[in-house]
Enzyme design. Structure first.
Site, PDB file in Angstrom:
ATOM      1  N   ALA A  95      20.441 -14.187 -25.227  1.00 41.66           N
ATOM      2  CA  ALA A  95      20.075 -14.686 -24.075  1.00 41.66           C
ATOM      3  C   ALA A  95      20.879 -13.929 -22.869  1.00 41.66           C
ATOM      4  CB  ALA A  95      20.053 -16.120 -23.553  1.00 41.66           C
ATOM      5  N   THR A  96      22.391 -13.807 -23.454  1.00 39.91           N
ATOM      6  CA  THR A  96      23.308 -13.019 -22.532  1.00 39.91           C
ATOM      7  C   THR A  96      22.617 -11.644 -22.379  1.00 39.91           C
ATOM      8  OG1 THR A  96      25.273 -14.078 -23.347  1.00 39.91           O
ATOM      9  CG2 THR A  96      25.724 -12.037 -22.222  1.00 39.91           C
ATOM     10  N   ASN A 175      22.761 -26.120 -19.801  1.00 37.67           N
ATOM     11  CA  ASN A 175      23.488 -26.330 -20.947  1.00 37.67           C
ATOM     12  C   ASN A 175      24.238 -27.140 -20.956  1.00 37.67           C
ATOM     13  OD1 ASN A 175      24.294 -23.928 -19.260  1.00 37.67           O
ATOM     14  ND2 ASN A 175      25.910 -23.759 -20.720  1.00 37.67           N
ATOM     15  N   GLN A 203      17.785 -22.972 -23.180  1.00 36.40           N
ATOM     16  CA  GLN A 203      18.065 -24.441 -23.525  1.00 36.40           C
ATOM     17  C   GLN A 203      16.856 -25.078 -23.802  1.00 36.40           C
ATOM     18  OE1 GLN A 203      20.637 -26.221 -24.831  1.00 36.40           O
ATOM     19  NE2 GLN A 203      22.438 -24.556 -24.443  1.00 36.40           N
ATOM     20  N   SER A 223      17.207 -17.351 -26.445  1.00 37.72           N
ATOM     21  CA  SER A 223      18.078 -16.919 -27.598  1.00 37.72           C
ATOM     22  C   SER A 223      17.444 -17.914 -28.903  1.00 37.72           C
ATOM     23  CB  SER A 223      19.296 -17.523 -27.121  1.00 37.72           C
ATOM     24  OG  SER A 223      20.510 -17.216 -28.095  1.00 37.72           O
ATOM     25  N   ALA A 224      17.698 -17.328 -30.103  1.00 36.99           N
ATOM     26  CA  ALA A 224      17.243 -17.869 -31.310  1.00 36.99           C
ATOM     27  C   ALA A 224      18.304 -18.881 -31.803  1.00 36.99           C
ATOM     28  CB  ALA A 224      16.941 -17.022 -32.307  1.00 36.99           C
ATOM     29  N   THR A 263      17.942   0.033 -33.670  1.00 36.72           N
ATOM     30  CA  THR A 263      17.468  -0.279 -34.807  1.00 36.72           C
ATOM     31  C   THR A 263      16.973  -1.713 -34.838  1.00 36.72           C
ATOM     32  OG1 THR A 263      18.273   1.541 -36.098  1.00 36.72           O
ATOM     33  CG2 THR A 263      17.132  -0.177 -37.394  1.00 36.72           C
ATOM     34  N   CYS A 349      37.306 -22.613 -22.602  1.00 42.02           N
ATOM     35  CA  CYS A 349      38.456 -22.629 -22.347  1.00 42.02           C
ATOM     36  C   CYS A 349      39.424 -21.511 -22.776  1.00 42.02           C
ATOM     37  CB  CYS A 349      39.122 -24.026 -22.893  1.00 42.02           C
ATOM     38  SG  CYS A 349      40.868 -24.269 -22.550  1.00 42.02           S
TER      39      CYS A 349
END
Ligand SMILES: *Cc1c(COP(=O)(O)O)cnc(C)c1O
Length: 407
Positions: A95-96, A175, A203, A223-224, A263, A349
């Site tokens: 997702a990023t 999230n 999410q 995102s998986a 690839t 953090c």
């Protein structure tokens, strides 16, 4: 960074904790989920000599053709579950990357048309930092603020629109709090405007049904590893990919219609499709399971005085509980529990400094409630016993830390 209080606690030899747990309990599903064993088994078929290991772009031979067929089968499966065209899905690393490709891709392709982007201050850093970068090269970004419960109003989105707005980017489920935005309503309101609407659905994908025919979203990030698939794979849906004409982030071998060269990782893609299919097959069961777990946890921790649940408790997914305990800092609690239970504060953090959650801050939460917030998140493989024991352990740790603070 450990606070002085937390260090003190770590050194404490005669532990005041009475509940004994046999194994560590993982309650950080919002950060990542374990791989579904079924997805792992499917992935294992695409790695070694006896499986489909070949480059899916090597179409001159049968090895490559078979890998290609697996990849395109997985693409069709995911497209079918999202109710979209398979040629509108681009595989990415997660997702990023999908958020980056969507936001920078639109910004760079449409900068002559306008330079304004609307998002919210509660987005994932993958959206916020991308927008900050775009500001540094001349774009204007409006960061909308939610109400105290984490909800965005449609009016504040519409009020922010200008004739320069080319993109609105909002997450569906937060999230840190699990709060759900009314994406359907927003999408319908933006449908006839001359701009793109991007949704970060990391999410909620696999937890609630997404129907891209019914909901007029232009770009959607998945995102998986948030739905029991492998880490390092995701996709970006781009409605009418050809006309939309995104600017790619990478240049190379022309894979994914030139939008994401490199690839294709057959095993990752197969694992993602398998996990996504499973998540749909057991969606209702997973949801009801999480509702039950949420109820058990809430019943347990509300035995304590001075606790605050953060985010709208009705408009949220049940698998995330964000809660602050009066007089207890999140770092102290997380460290007090860390041998037994894995929970997190909303904020990463990684600078060493204790950073309060930007999501809760954007909701207007401040002071002890802000610095004391922890996120407890669970899922398919969490048992009722896990939650009962964790609830009890959390109550003991909070009580102990409060006593310590009084001494
Ligand atoms: C996890 C997450 C991301 C990042 O996804 P990756 O696949 O880990 O890059 C982005 N947005 C939200 C809302 C998330 O929960």
């Amino acid at each position: 960074m450990l606070s002085a209080l937390a260090r003190l606690f770590l050194k404490d030899q005669d532990k005041p904790i009475t509940t004994v747990l046999n194994t560590q309990i993982y309650l950080d599903y919002a950060a990542t989920t374990p791989l579904a064993p079924e997805a792992g088994a499917a992935m294992a078929q695409c790695l070694t000599m006896d499986g489909e290991f070949a480059n899916p772009a090597s179409l001159q031979h049968g090895f490559g053709e078979r890998a290609h067929a697996l990849v395109e089968g997985a693409r069709s499966e995911i497209a079918h579950l999202l109710n979209c065209k398979f040629s509108d899905l681009i595989f990415t690393s997660g997702a990023t990357e999908s958020n980056n490709l969507a936001i920078k891709g639109i910004a760079l392709s449409y900068q002559k048309k306008g330079n304004h982007i609307i998002t919210s201050a509660s987005e994932h850093k993958a959206v916020l930092d991308t927008c900050k970068y775009l500001e540094s090269i001349g774009f204007k970004v409006t960061y909308l603020r939610s109400d105290f419960n984490g909800c965005l109003s449609l009016d504040c989105i519409l009020d922010a629109l200008t004739d320069q707005t080319i993109l609105v980017s909002l997450m569906h489920v937060n999230n840190e709090t699990g709060v759900i935005q009314d994406i359907e309503l927003i999408a319908q309101a933006l449908k006839d405007k001359d701009l793109f609407f991007h949704v970060d659905a990391a999410q909620n994908a696999g937890k609630v049904k997404i129907d891209l025919i019914k909901t007029p979203i232009d770009l959607l990030s998945l995102s998986a590893h948030k739905f029991y698939g492998p880490k390092g794979i995701g996709c970006l849906y781009v409605r009418n990919r050809k006309q939309t004409n995104l600017t790619p982030l990478l240049h190379g071998g022309g894979q994914e219609y030139g939008l994401r060269p490199g690839t294709l990782p057959t095993h990752q893609i197969i694992g993602m499709a398998k996990a996504f299919r499973m998540a749909h097959d057991v969606m209702l069961g997973d949801y009801q399971h999480c509702l039950r777990l949420e109820q058990i946890l809430v019943d347990q921790i509300t035995q304590l005085e001075g606790i605050h649940f953060n985010g709208d408790q009705k408009l949220k997914l049940p698998n995330i509980v964000n809660v602050s305990f009066d007089q207890v800092g999140s770092d102290s609690l997380i460290i007090a529990l860390r041998d037994d239970i894995a929970i997190a504060s909303g904020s990463a953090c990684n600078t060493g400094a204790i950073e309060a959650s930007h999501v809760l801050r954007a909701m207007g939460i401040e002071g002890d409630r802000l610095y004391g917030a922890v996120r407890i998140s669970f899922g398919r493989y969490t048992t009722e016993l896990d939650i009962q024991q964790s609830g009890q352990r959390i109550c003991e740790a909070v009580t102990y830390l409060r006593h310590l603070a009084l001494e």
